[in-house]
Design a protein around this motif. Structure first.
Motif, PDB file in Angstrom:
ATOM      1  N   TRP A  20       0.686  -1.006   0.146  1.00 38.41           N
ATOM      2  CA  TRP A  20      -0.087  -0.010  -0.053  1.00 38.41           C
ATOM      3  C   TRP A  20       1.025   1.133  -0.063  1.00 38.41           C
ATOM      4  O   TRP A  20       1.838   1.261   0.882  1.00 38.41           O
ATOM      5  CB  TRP A  20      -0.977  -0.172   1.282  1.00 38.41           C
ATOM      6  N   LYS A  96      -0.282  -5.742   0.593  1.00 39.25           N
ATOM      7  CA  LYS A  96      -1.620  -5.997   0.365  1.00 39.25           C
ATOM      8  C   LYS A  96      -1.880  -7.646   0.531  1.00 39.25           C
ATOM      9  O   LYS A  96      -3.116  -7.901   1.246  1.00 39.25           O
ATOM     10  CB  LYS A  96      -2.114  -5.530  -0.995  1.00 39.25           C
ATOM     11  N   LYS A 100      -4.477  -9.366   2.926  1.00 39.31           N
ATOM     12  CA  LYS A 100      -5.828 -10.120   2.622  1.00 39.31           C
ATOM     13  C   LYS A 100      -5.677 -11.553   3.079  1.00 39.31           C
ATOM     14  O   LYS A 100      -6.905 -11.962   3.534  1.00 39.31           O
ATOM     15  CB  LYS A 100      -5.802 -10.117   0.917  1.00 39.31           C
ATOM     16  N   ARG A 112     -10.129  -1.760   0.872  1.00 39.78           N
ATOM     17  CA  ARG A 112      -9.749  -1.363  -0.272  1.00 39.78           C
ATOM     18  C   ARG A 112     -10.703  -0.340  -1.123  1.00 39.78           C
ATOM     19  O   ARG A 112     -10.510   0.575  -1.660  1.00 39.78           O
ATOM     20  CB  ARG A 112      -9.470  -2.153  -1.167  1.00 39.78           C
TER      21      ARG A 112
END
Ligand SMILES: O=C(O)[C@@H](CO)OP(=O)(O)O
Length: 211
Positions: A20, A96, A100, A112
């Motif tokens: 990110w 990310k 997840k 997101r």
């Protein structure tokens, strides 16, 4: 009639790493540069009057690559922090795909792509909309209505906020709105209209970006 072309910056160093990025000021990869040059060739028939970028260098580099691709030397350019990427707060720099795996797809997609999903120390998309759209209406819309052609280079989420406004998308639908790499948006504005009268999508085929 004025034309607005909206481009997302090309792949950045942190896109490549799956991190990110938010307000972290990383540069483009070689692929991001090359993809952006190819994107520029799609808009070479438009005579732009000026350009807008965010305050982050990945949009400045993308603009340079687009201009190379469309064969233009330079353009009067305004750099505006209002067009910056969403501030991802405490998630900035995290991978990310690891997050997840940790929290599951539903929560991950909410973070997101949700409209008003808080991130500690960061912004929601609603917050991004509250800075992007007033800036657009104040600084850019009058120029489009006066017949200028404008090239705007920004980020996945600042562009999603602008799309919400330009396409009049309800909040409940925003989780489905994406701004893909390799895609540009061409909007037509007529004098007296605050919203575009026409939208086209321009795409180049690129290898997927890890973001
Ligand atoms: O990392 C970011 O700042 C953004 C854009 O790349 O990420 P996401 O697509 O998850 O909103």
């Amino acid at each position: 009639m004025g034309l607005l072309v909206i481009c997302r910056h090309g792949e950045s160093e942190w896109n490549l790493l799956g991190k990110w990025t938010g307000w972290t000021d990383v540069g483009l990869t070689e692929k991001g540069w090359a993809d952006s040059v190819r994107m520029g060739s799609l808009i070479k028939n438009i005579r732009f009057d000026e350009a807008y970028t965010s305050a982050l260098k990945r949009t400045h580099q993308t603009l340079d690559a687009l201009l190379e691709g469309c064969g233009m030397g330079s353009l009067p350019t305004t750099q505006a922090a209002e067009l910056n990427e969403r501030d991802y707060g405490d998630l900035t720099g995290k991978n990310k795909w690891q997050v997840k795996d940790e929290i599951g797809e539903k929560a991950f997609n909410g973070i997101r792509r949700g409209w008003d999903y808080p991130v500690p120390g960061g912004e929601t998309l609603k917050d991004v909309y509250a800075r992007v759209v007033p800036y657009f209406e104040r600084e850019i819309l009058p120029k489009l209505q006066a017949g200028e052609n404008i090239l705007l280079v920004a980020h996945g989420n600042s562009i999603r906020a602008l799309i919400k406004h330009l396409d009049q998308i309800p909040e409940s639908e925003m989780e489905h709105v994406e701004m893909s790499f390799g895609q540009s948006l061409l909007y037509t504005f007529e004098a007296g209209n605050n919203l575009p009268t026409k939208k086209e999508i321009l795409s180049v085929n690129i290898d997927p970006v890890n973001a």
